[in-house]
Write an enzyme that holds these catalytic residues in place. Structure first.
Site, short mmCIF file in Angstrom:
data_model
loop_
_atom_site.label_atom_id
_atom_site.label_comp_id
_atom_site.label_asym_id
_atom_site.label_seq_id
_atom_site.Cartn_x
_atom_site.Cartn_y
_atom_site.Cartn_z
N THR A 13 12.80 -7.55 -10.41
CA THR A 13 11.80 -8.71 -10.69
C THR A 13 10.49 -8.53 -9.75
OG1 THR A 13 14.23 -9.27 -11.21
CG2 THR A 13 12.78 -10.89 -10.90
N GLN A 53 -7.54 0.00 3.03
CA GLN A 53 -8.13 -0.47 4.40
C GLN A 53 -9.94 -0.99 3.93
OE1 GLN A 53 -7.54 -1.34 7.53
NE2 GLN A 53 -5.81 -0.71 7.89
N ASN A 89 -8.28 4.71 8.31
CA ASN A 89 -8.01 3.36 8.97
C ASN A 89 -7.64 2.87 10.56
OD1 ASN A 89 -6.34 5.60 9.28
ND2 ASN A 89 -4.84 4.28 9.88
N CYS A 105 1.30 7.56 26.49
CA CYS A 105 0.88 7.53 27.56
C CYS A 105 2.16 8.31 28.03
CB CYS A 105 1.56 5.89 28.82
SG CYS A 105 1.41 6.74 30.52
N SER A 143 -3.31 -3.26 -0.42
CA SER A 143 -2.45 -4.03 -0.07
C SER A 143 -3.17 -5.77 0.57
CB SER A 143 -2.34 -3.08 1.72
OG SER A 143 -1.04 -4.02 2.03
N GLY A 173 0.79 -1.39 0.17
CA GLY A 173 0.29 -0.30 -0.14
C GLY A 173 0.24 1.10 0.20
N THR A 174 1.94 1.35 0.74
CA THR A 174 2.80 2.48 1.13
C THR A 174 3.33 2.46 -0.51
OG1 THR A 174 3.14 2.02 3.35
CG2 THR A 174 4.71 3.25 1.63
#
Lengths: 389, 390
Positions: free
Chosen positions: B239, B182, B148, B330, B202, B71-72
């Site tokens: 390839t 997604q 997403n 956090c 993806s 996907g990227t």
């Protein structure tokens, strides 16, 4: 077994009087430990250590060991040979050939010290002869006795010693000569620098980390262990005490006013560190506090937390500002690890407006009202140890 | 299979069939598809068979299917192709996009493009805002299909209609790229009728392998930046990853073989979750609730335990063998993107900071969901009162 010789210059140690053997002895042990598993012999001569290292030991490892051993001011790889001028000449040329990058050197000088006055040539003559030889071999060089690019040292003692580069060591006093301390190590930038500073004055340290899983992550814990490993380069092996701190923090959170939680937490940390210090024969606490950097480091706050221990608290960064601390952190190689984004305190335990100037009697009373002694003891009992080296 | 895995939107486990397809293709087609000998042409024939299968499944023409590394990379090829333009124009990214789109901002700006942000309301791109952003300088619009984190499904067809109407007025062509990573297998859509110029997929999001994806686009509408042996019509030289492509093709085939059944199963799980916390005093659902009209992916739902930073809740769940995704860290100063997204959504900082994404798939069981619900309720009970937020 063949050995390579490194000459080590000592700084402050050589000024010591009757205690000098103790300091030199400690430094010898520290160096040998760092060179392990390679074999080494170390001989002492006035203001110097002659470190003979098994020639299988890589040069980079030896330099790394020497450049990080407190007590060493400078060191250089050296050649030891017979006190025979023909031998000295050929060895001197070999040393120059091997260690000087001639295209980067313009000037040099030869400096000779003759401790053994029975040697037939005078210092000046030795220097002049060798200088002449070097000039004959390398036409591009010239002699400059005031500001030379390189210096060839010749010492005539029990043997002849030849050396060139003098790499600088970290100075200070050998780790272990000043006793033992308990370092409060967080994942931040400051406490590793504090450890470095105290190690430089010869303090051997163990470290304590307060782990509040699941409020802080395993990654935060790993980061602290990584910092301890980096520090062990200077401090020797560090025993890291990982204190399970979650119950203490939850108790404080539930039983105190929001703005007091940070200070009460610091007080508990100090108490626990003191308890572990007693178990581990440490007679000082070391922290990375810097005056007024955060709420718990104001004079009023420090006065309160100081009262939580009967041990001296060393705060070597107390008068340093953040930029200075960061500069040192970069220098000692802890900065990049310290800034990894794993927090050592969860946001839910950080009040929006912590107390900055606590009144001593009132904050002490709040601490007493917590009734937290049993939890602190439990935390100490459940503490785990990690060896970091 | 009770594996407690609720992070399908991050990645899904490769299916048995996809693993088999991978192994089989790896040994059956050892040749390089570009080689002219028999082994090469066998590999090449197989590769094109995969292309045809994928095209048929997506109802598009095989010459619009280009295999990529995921996907990227698909997003990157489409977006970076604009750098060939002699006169840089404007580029519109919706603020709901994934980092694999948003992170191109810097390089585009350095090359003189103006990158505009399309705002959103409650997880949906604001098409009125899109209309105001469109002018004769706009060159590319990126709008994802399924978001997403929130699982909201964007009205891409209407966005494209707006763009095309604008094109008719100015006579200037605008490329519309859609990140559908997604969406595939999670919501029903017809790629051709969306009307986009390119789209990214993806494999590992639908039980295929990592490192494989698809870029959909018209032939010659995009020119890639990378150079090589001209594979995939030069769009993705290198390839071909035959085994990966075979496994992706198999995973995609499985996906559509019983699509309705899977959708129904996932929908039931969604309703189970929603019913379990709809009336809960502590748990808040941030994603839209599922109903006949909601445009959402059923299998992605974000909730919040405002009593706890999401990272802490994630660790507690992880220790119980339940794996979810935490939105924000956090930390005292971390202002993570997803947290901002929720604040845009209109939730306060505590709710945003406690956001947990639960995502599931066709093999998730109702028992697993019940375990997760129980764990969340336990946490809410234990921490909802003892921990007051600072």
């Amino acid at each position: 077994m063949d050995y390579t010789l490194y000459l080590v210059r000592l700084g402050e140690i050589s000024l010591k009087g009757l205690n000098r053997d103790f300091f030199e002895g400690k430094l010898k042990t520290n160096i040998k430990t760092k060179l392990h598993p390679y074999h080494s012999r170390i001989a002492k001569q006035k203001g110097r250590l002659f470190v003979y290292v098994e020639d299988q030991a890589p040069d980079t490892l030896v330099r790394e060991a020497l450049s990080s051993s407190f007590g060493i001011v400078g060191f250089s790889k050296a050649i030891q040979c017979e006190k025979d001028f023909e031998t000295i000449k050929s060895e001197a040329m070999r040393l120059v050939d091997e260690t000087w990058k001639i295209d980067q050197v313009r000037s040099f000088k030869v400096e000779t010290r003759r401790a053994d006055k029975t040697f037939p040539m005078k210092s000046y003559d030795i220097s002049a002869e060798l200088g002449h030889l070097i000039l004959e071999r390398y036409h591009t060089l010239s002699v400059d006795v005031h500001h030379p690019d390189r210096i060839l040292y010749v010492e005539i003692r029990d043997s002849a010693y030849l050396y060139t580069d003098d790499e600088s060591g970290p100075g200070g006093l050998p780790v272990g000569t000043a006793g033992r301390g308990m370092l409060m190590l967080s994942g931040g930038i400051d406490s590793p620098v504090a450890a470095y500073r105290m190690a430089k004055r010869g303090l051997r340290m163990e470290a304590v980390y307060f782990h509040a899983y699941p409020y802080t992550s395993q990654q935060a814990m790993d980061k602290v262990a990584a910092l301890a490993r980096i520090l062990s380069r200077y401090c020797l092996r560090i025993v890291l005490h990982v204190v399970p701190f979650t119950d203490v923090q939850l108790h404080i959170k539930a039983h105190s006013r929001d703005e007091e939680t940070t200070l009460l937490m610091r007080a508990c940390m100090m108490q626990i560190a003191t308890m572990i210090a007693a178990e581990r024969d440490c007679s000082a606490i070391v922290t990375g506090e810097s005056l007024s950097q955060v709420a718990s480091q104001t004079l009023e706050s420090i006065r309160f937390t100081d009262g939580m221990t009967d041990l001296p608290v060393f705060r070597p960064l107390i008068g340093m500002d953040k930029e200075e601390i960061i500069t040192t952190a970069r220098l000692i190689g802890t900065y990049e690890t310290s800034i990894l984004p794993y927090e050592d305190c969860c946001v839910i335990f950080s009040p929006k407006h912590p107390l900055v100037k606590p009144r001593l009697d009132s904050i002490r009373k709040s601490y007493e009202l917590l009734g937290i002694e049993r939890l602190l003891k439990e935390a100490v009992e459940k503490t785990e140890r990690i060896l970091c080296s | 299979m009770n594996n407690g895995y609720f992070d399908w939107a991050a990645t899904s486990f490769m299916s048995e069939a996809a693993c088999d397809a991978y192994r089989n293709a790896a040994s059956a087609y050892p040749g390089n598809p570009s080689s002219l000998h028999k082994l090469g042409s066998q590999a090449s024939t197989f590769l094109n068979a995969c292309r045809s299968t994928v095209a048929a499944l997506l109802h598009i023409s095989p010459d619009t299917v280009f295999f990529t590394a995921g996907g990227t990379e698909s997003n990157s090829i489409a977006i970076l192709s604009r750098l060939w333009r002699k006169s840089p124009g404007k580029i519109i990214f919706s603020n709901l996009e994934h980092d694999s789109v948003l992170q191109h901002r810097r390089i585009l700006e350095e090359h003189g493009f103006a990158v505009l942000s399309l705002t959103s309301k409650k997880g949906y791109a604001d098409l009125d805002h899109l209309d105001t952003l469109l002018d004769e300088q706009v060159d590319l619009v990126c709008l994802l299909l399924a978001q997403n984190v929130l699982g909201t499904v964007q009205d891409v067809a209407s966005a494209v209609a707006l763009v095309r109407a604008h094109e008719r007025r100015t006579g200037k062509r605008i490329h519309v790229h859609c990140d559908a990573v997604q969406a595939l297998g999670k919501v029903s859509f017809d790629l051709a009728s969306l009307g986009v110029d390119s789209a990214a997929f993806s494999a590992h999001k639908f039980q295929g392998p990592r490192g494989v994806g698809v870029l959909y686009c018209r032939p010659n509408s995009i020119e890639a930046l990378s150079r090589g042996g001209g594979q995939e019509s030069g769009l993705r030289p290198g390839t071909e990853h035959i085994a990966g492509i075979a496994a992706m093709t198999e995973a995609m085939s499985e996906l559509f073989r019983n699509f309705d059944e899977r959708m129904l199963h996932v929908h039931k799980l969604r309703r189970f979750f929603e019913d379990s916390w709809r009336e809960h005093p502590v748990i808040v659902q941030l994603s839209p609730y599922s109903n006949e009209n909601s445009r959402i992916v059923d299998s992605i739902v974000t909730i919040s335990l405002p009593c706890l930073p999401s990272e802490v809740a994630m660790r507690i769940l992880s220790d119980r063998g339940l794996y979810v995704s935490s939105g924000s860290a956090c930390s005292n100063n971390a202002k993570k993107k997803s947290s901002r997204l929720f604040q845009d959504f209109g939730f306060n900082a505590h709710v945003a900071g406690g956001a947990i994404r639960i995502s599931f798939g066709p093999t998730t069981t109702i028992e697993e969901c019940a375990m997760l619900v129980q764990a969340l309720q336990d946490i809410a009970k234990q921490y909802g009162t003892t921990v007051k937020r600072g």
